[in-house]
Design a protein around this motif. Structure first.
Motif, PDB file in Angstrom:
ATOM      1  N   THR A 161      72.487   7.842  40.104  1.00 45.03           N
ATOM      2  CA  THR A 161      72.071   7.354  41.425  1.00 45.03           C
ATOM      3  C   THR A 161      70.559   7.244  41.591  1.00 45.03           C
ATOM      4  N   GLY A 162      69.812   7.934  40.730  1.00 44.76           N
ATOM      5  CA  GLY A 162      68.360   7.974  40.899  1.00 44.76           C
ATOM      6  C   GLY A 162      67.913   8.965  41.965  1.00 44.76           C
ATOM      7  N   ILE A 163      68.835   9.765  42.457  1.00 47.24           N
ATOM      8  CA  ILE A 163      68.547  10.709  43.543  1.00 47.24           C
ATOM      9  C   ILE A 163      68.816  12.138  43.075  1.00 47.24           C
ATOM     10  N   GLU A 164      67.893  13.034  43.404  1.00 44.91           N
ATOM     11  CA  GLU A 164      68.114  14.446  43.153  1.00 44.91           C
ATOM     12  C   GLU A 164      68.756  15.085  44.383  1.00 44.91           C
ATOM     13  N   LEU A 165      69.845  15.781  44.181  1.00 42.35           N
ATOM     14  CA  LEU A 165      70.483  16.495  45.278  1.00 42.35           C
ATOM     15  C   LEU A 165      69.552  17.588  45.800  1.00 42.35           C
ATOM     16  N   ALA A 166      69.634  17.839  47.093  1.00 40.92           N
ATOM     17  CA  ALA A 166      68.644  18.702  47.733  1.00 40.92           C
ATOM     18  C   ALA A 166      68.995  20.184  47.704  1.00 40.92           C
ATOM     19  N   GLU A 167      70.294  20.525  47.667  1.00 35.88           N
ATOM     20  CA  GLU A 167      70.671  21.923  47.883  1.00 35.88           C
ATOM     21  C   GLU A 167      71.671  22.412  46.836  1.00 35.88           C
ATOM     22  N   LEU A 168      71.559  23.708  46.519  1.00 39.21           N
ATOM     23  CA  LEU A 168      72.511  24.398  45.654  1.00 39.21           C
ATOM     24  C   LEU A 168      72.844  25.746  46.274  1.00 39.21           C
ATOM     25  N   ASP A 169      74.133  25.998  46.469  1.00 37.59           N
ATOM     26  CA  ASP A 169      74.601  27.300  46.940  1.00 37.59           C
ATOM     27  C   ASP A 169      75.320  27.981  45.788  1.00 37.59           C
ATOM     28  N   LEU A 170      74.860  29.175  45.423  1.00 37.18           N
ATOM     29  CA  LEU A 170      75.443  29.920  44.313  1.00 37.18           C
ATOM     30  C   LEU A 170      76.569  30.854  44.754  1.00 37.18           C
ATOM     31  N   GLY A 171      76.944  30.818  46.040  1.00 39.12           N
ATOM     32  CA  GLY A 171      78.065  31.617  46.506  1.00 39.12           C
ATOM     33  C   GLY A 171      77.715  33.076  46.685  1.00 39.12           C
ATOM     34  N   GLY A 172      78.735  33.899  46.690  1.00 44.68           N
ATOM     35  CA  GLY A 172      78.541  35.334  46.898  1.00 44.68           C
ATOM     36  C   GLY A 172      79.273  36.128  45.842  1.00 44.68           C
ATOM     37  N   VAL A 183      63.352  22.403  41.645  1.00 43.14           N
ATOM     38  CA  VAL A 183      64.196  23.487  42.132  1.00 43.14           C
ATOM     39  C   VAL A 183      64.710  23.108  43.517  1.00 43.14           C
ATOM     40  N   PRO A 184      66.033  23.055  43.693  1.00 43.90           N
ATOM     41  CA  PRO A 184      66.582  22.660  45.004  1.00 43.90           C
ATOM     42  C   PRO A 184      66.450  23.770  46.029  1.00 43.90           C
ATOM     43  N   GLU A 185      66.757  23.442  47.275  1.00 43.72           N
ATOM     44  CA  GLU A 185      66.890  24.476  48.288  1.00 43.72           C
ATOM     45  C   GLU A 185      68.102  25.336  47.912  1.00 43.72           C
ATOM     46  N   LEU A 186      67.933  26.650  47.984  1.00 46.67           N
ATOM     47  CA  LEU A 186      68.953  27.558  47.461  1.00 46.67           C
ATOM     48  C   LEU A 186      69.540  28.437  48.558  1.00 46.67           C
ATOM     49  N   SER A 187      70.792  28.773  48.387  1.00 42.66           N
ATOM     50  CA  SER A 187      71.449  29.671  49.332  1.00 42.66           C
ATOM     51  C   SER A 187      72.469  30.541  48.610  1.00 42.66           C
ATOM     52  N   ILE A 188      72.779  31.672  49.226  1.00 43.16           N
ATOM     53  CA  ILE A 188      73.778  32.611  48.714  1.00 43.16           C
ATOM     54  C   ILE A 188      74.593  33.126  49.891  1.00 43.16           C
ATOM     55  N   ILE A 240      66.975  32.449  36.560  1.00 42.05           N
ATOM     56  CA  ILE A 240      68.026  31.597  36.007  1.00 42.05           C
ATOM     57  C   ILE A 240      67.887  30.169  36.508  1.00 42.05           C
ATOM     58  N   VAL A 241      67.721  29.997  37.809  1.00 44.03           N
ATOM     59  CA  VAL A 241      67.645  28.654  38.382  1.00 44.03           C
ATOM     60  C   VAL A 241      66.388  27.934  37.904  1.00 44.03           C
ATOM     61  N   ALA A 242      65.260  28.635  37.889  1.00 48.03           N
ATOM     62  CA  ALA A 242      64.017  28.002  37.437  1.00 48.03           C
ATOM     63  C   ALA A 242      64.137  27.560  35.982  1.00 48.03           C
ATOM     64  N   HIS A 243      64.722  28.408  35.143  1.00 45.92           N
ATOM     65  CA  HIS A 243      64.871  28.078  33.723  1.00 45.92           C
ATOM     66  C   HIS A 243      65.758  26.856  33.528  1.00 45.92           C
ATOM     67  N   GLU A 244      66.892  26.825  34.213  1.00 45.68           N
ATOM     68  CA  GLU A 244      67.813  25.705  34.043  1.00 45.68           C
ATOM     69  C   GLU A 244      67.238  24.421  34.618  1.00 45.68           C
ATOM     70  N   CYS A 245      66.520  24.514  35.718  1.00 44.46           N
ATOM     71  CA  CYS A 245      65.893  23.318  36.278  1.00 44.46           C
ATOM     72  C   CYS A 245      64.844  22.750  35.323  1.00 44.46           C
ATOM     73  N   ARG A 246      64.069  23.625  34.690  1.00 44.31           N
ATOM     74  CA  ARG A 246      63.097  23.140  33.705  1.00 44.31           C
ATOM     75  C   ARG A 246      63.805  22.432  32.557  1.00 44.31           C
ATOM     76  N   GLY A 247      64.917  23.009  32.128  1.00 49.45           N
ATOM     77  CA  GLY A 247      65.651  22.426  31.017  1.00 49.45           C
ATOM     78  C   GLY A 247      66.170  21.032  31.317  1.00 49.45           C
ATOM     79  N   PHE A 248      66.544  20.768  32.559  1.00 49.84           N
ATOM     80  CA  PHE A 248      67.080  19.457  32.937  1.00 49.84           C
ATOM     81  C   PHE A 248      66.029  18.558  33.583  1.00 49.84           C
TER      82      PHE A 248
END
Length: 472
Positions: free
Chosen positions: A265-276, A313-318, A301-309
């Motif tokens: 899509t050419g668009i980066e999704l804005a948010e990631l929720d890792l749950g509880g 870094v998206p907005e994050l929630s738990i 973990i999130v910073a490392h994986e984002c660098r890899g791809f």
């Protein structure tokens, strides 16, 4: 030396009727701090006090059984999660325990709230919780709850199936509105927990499969829908998780999906929720991570994986629930019978029957969950003996605490306190055997406050149309 298998004497060569992890205490009156809320201590006369209230006094005022919630401890834990995850959105998982007062505490401490049913959503809204800070979960949301969420402006709806997307689009068109949504995905990561509470392996009811390609299709559907505002991706790998190891693989697979969506899509999704699913200590052997440890691990973990791809870094929630309310609560019972039972080899286990049971805590029967217990109404100089705390229901599996060292002189009328009972005990409670559910009371600064009153037999019988005109 060998020990009894937790499932019973037929599974081990028995020399003591206790599981291998249960160790004989040096002081049977000592309280293990990690099992209890922060204000709990034992007075000089042996009575356990919480929130400045002696449990003997509390039992006289509200009766037993009862759930007791330490307000100061709840608030301290909520702030600890909020501060450790500064910059993230922390959603309190309402399914762990929710009532109007708790919803107010959550809002006052700066947390958001996730709900998973029409009932939980209604409680939050009636409590005045800001709808924009509410997330709605559920794998089979009804039109009624979706309509209410849309009409009240709930902040995000976590969509769980293609059928739900279709239903939501139709309702949005009818109401001439747009829904803010996240797509729940299953990552194929199975947390090391009971089968019924591991939620990220493929063969289960929640979410869109990443492996099968359903997740990407679900994202595309939401992205191209004129009635849906796609925020990002939601993932949840299970419950009673003590560290971040499982999240590493889940984050990698989820962020790979972010990358695939961007490529298409050419668009980066804005948010990631890792749950509880963050665990707590139910017994002395449990060693959960602190919010600070979890935050540091998840950020890395999130910073490392984002660098890899090559992703931002998206907005994050738990979504911690149990980790906040679980240790803040205890269950209080009164002993009604004491029965020594021969377990073989000349050994006995003491069965302590109390005035509650599986109707007020189903987790030991449902998940084989382990709990601890302490004599709450006095100190004892008697030797510790392996005891089993059981309920009053007509079920052999009605066990509240499977194995615990308790004083040998525990007797009828004594009070027992079961720590770490704040999460899921009341929210999963039932009326089995026509048993009214216990009250939930909060304690703070020596004061007792009723959050949920005790049910009565009249409450239960009022639902029975066949008894409407009959009295005993």
């Amino acid at each position: 030396m060998t020990h009894m298998h937790v499932a019973g004497s037929i599974h081990a060569d028995v020399t003591t009727p206790a599981p291998v992890w249960l160790t004989r205490p040096e002081d049977v009156n000592a309280l293990t701090p990690k099992l209890w809320s922060s204000t709990v201590h034992r007075e000089d006369d042996g009575v356990i006090t919480v929130g400045g209230v002696r449990l003997t006094d509390l039992a006289e005022v509200v009766g037993t059984p009862a759930y007791v919630l330490d307000e100061a401890d709840f608030r301290e834990r909520a702030r600890a999660w909020r501060d450790a995850f500064a910059g993230w959105t922390v959603y309190y998982a309402g399914k762990s325990f929710l009532c109007g007062t708790v919803a107010a505490w959550v809002g006052e401490e700066g947390l958001s709230l996730d709900v998973a049913s029409l009932g939980e959503l209604t409680v939050a809204l009636r409590a005045g919780f800001d709808p924009a800070r509410i997330a709605l979960h559920g794998n089979n949301k009804s039109e009624t709850e979706l309509r209410l969420a849309l009409e009240r402006g709930v902040g995000r709806i976590i969509v769980d199936s293609s059928d739900e997307i279709t239903r939501l689009e139709r309702l949005c068109a009818e109401l001439d509105t747009t829904a803010r949504v996240m797509v729940r995905v299953t990552t194929g990561v199975e947390a090391h927990t009971h089968e019924y509470i591991a939620t990220a392996h493929e063969d289960q009811k929640f979410g869109f499969s990443i492996t099968g390609g359903q997740a990407l299709v679900g994202l595309f559907r939401c992205h191209h829908s004129p009635r849906l505002d796609l925020l990002g991706i939601h993932s949840h790998i299970g419950s009673q998780i003590f560290d971040t190891n499982g999240f590493e693989v889940a984050a990698r697979r989820t962020l790979k999906l972010f990358s695939q969506f961007r490529e298409a899509t050419g668009i980066e999704l804005a948010e990631l929720d890792l749950g509880g699913g963050f665990g707590i200590a139910y017994t002395k052997e449990d060693d959960p991570s602190s919010p600070e440890q979890l935050a540091a691990g998840l950020r890395e973990i999130v910073a490392h994986e984002c660098r890899g791809f090559g992703l931002s870094v998206p907005e994050l929630s738990i979504e911690p629930g149990r980790a906040i309310v679980g240790p803040a609560g205890l269950a209080l019972y009164r002993v009604g019978t004491v029965k020594p039972v021969d377990v073989g080899g000349g050994l006995n286990r003491r069965y302590l029957s109390v005035d509650g049971g599986m109707s007020d805590n189903i987790r030991p029967a449902l998940y084989a969950a382990e709990y601890s217990a302490s004599l709450a109404s006095r100190a004892s100089a008697a030797e510790p003996v392996v005891s089993r705390v059981v309920g009053l229901h007509c079920e052999g599996g009605d066990i509240l605490v499977r194995d615990e060292f308790l004083p040998a002189d525990v007797a009828i009328g004594d009070l027992l306190a079961v720590p770490a009972s704040g999460a899921y005990s009341r929210s999963m409670a039932s009326n089995y055997n026509h048993t009214p559910r216990p009250p939930v009371v909060a304690v703070r600064d020596g004061q007792i406050r009723t959050l949920l009153r005790r049910e009565t037999l009249d409450d239960l019988l009022a639902l029975d149309a066949g008894l409407a005109e009959n009295e005993v």
